[in-house]
Design an enzyme around this catalytic site. Structure first.
Site: not given
Length: 208
Positions: A111, A136
Site C-alpha cells: 500500500s 492497491h
C-alpha cells in the site's frame, strides 16, 4: 492505504532497544542502535504509516540533509501501509530535499509502503529477495450527511487519481495499467516488483 480525515495515533510500544558503545577521544559514548545507524544516514520506516511515525521520518530526512546535502540517504521500509496523508508527507519530503533517497524493501512494502518504495531515487530503489510488495487503491470510510459523504467520496477519487499518476511516473507503466492493477490488492514478489518498475534491482548480498 487509507484516507481518513482524523487518524488516531497508533500506540507506541516501548521495547528494549539495543545500545552501541563507541570509544572516542573523550571516552565511551553510547547510542541506541537507530541513532547510531542514523549517523550512517540510514532511516527505518517500519510498521503502520501514521502521523507520529511520519513526523519522525520527515525530521530525520531534514536533519540528514542539513548534515550533508550531497550524500545519499538510505530508507529501509518494512510496512503494511497506512494513512495516505502521513505517507504523502514523507513522499513530498523525499522529493523536496537535495540528497537522493535510496529505498530498500525488507519484509514487505504494501500500500503506502509500496508507494514510498517506488518514490525513491531512480536507479537506487531495491528489494531484498524474499520481500513482498503490494499495490492497491486507497481505502476509506466516512459517516455523516449524504452531502458530506458525497464530498468525501469525491476527495478519495481525487486522491486515487493523484496516486495513480505518481505511481505511473515512478514505474514507467501506462496510467491505464496502473489503474487496472491497483483496482484490487496486487501482490508481487521481489522479481515481479523489479519487472513492474517499482524497484530497480533485487539485493541478495551487500556487495551488489
Amino acid at each position: 492505504m487509507s484516507y481518513q480525515e482524523k487518524n488516531a495515533m497508533s500506540p507506541i510500544i516501548d521495547a528494549l532497544v539495543p545500545m552501541v558503545v563507541e570509544q572516542t577521544s573523550r571516552g565511551e559514548r553510547s547510542y541506541d542502535i537507530y541513532s547510531r545507524l542514523l549517523k550512517e544516514r540510514v532511516i527505518f520506516l517500519t510498521g503502520q504509516v501514521e502521523d507520529h511515525m511520519a513526523n519522525l521520518v520527515v525530521a530525520q530526512l531534514l536533519f540528514l540533509e542539513s548534515e550533508n546535502p550531497d550524500k545519499d540517504i538510505f530508507l529501509y521500509i518494512n510496512s503494511p501501509g497506512g494513512s495516505v496523508t502521513a505517507g504523502m508527507s514523507i513522499y513530498d519530503t523525499m522529493q523536496f530535499i537535495k540528497p537522493n533517497v535510496s529505498t530498500v524493501c525488507m519484509g514487505q512494502a504494501c500500500s503506502m509502503g509500496a508507494f514510498l518504495l517506488a518514490g525513491g531515487a531512480p536507479g537506487k530503489r531495491y528489494v531484498l529477495p524474499n520481500s513482498r510488495v503490494m499495490i492497491h487503491q486507497p481505502l476509506g470510510g466516512f459517516q455523516g450527511q449524504a452531502s458530506d459523504i458525497q464530498i468525501h467520496a469525491q476527495e478519495i477519487l481525487t486522491i486515487k487519481q493523484k496516486l495513480n499518476n505518481l505511481l505511473a511516473e515512478h514505474t514507467g507503466q501506462p496510467l491505464e495499467v496502473i489503474e487496472r492493477d491497483t483496482d484490487r490488492d496486487n501482490f508481487m514478489s521481489a522479481d515481479q516488483a523489479v519487472e513492474y518498475g517499482i524497484v530497480d534491482a533485487v539485493l541478495s548480498h551487500r556487495g551488489e
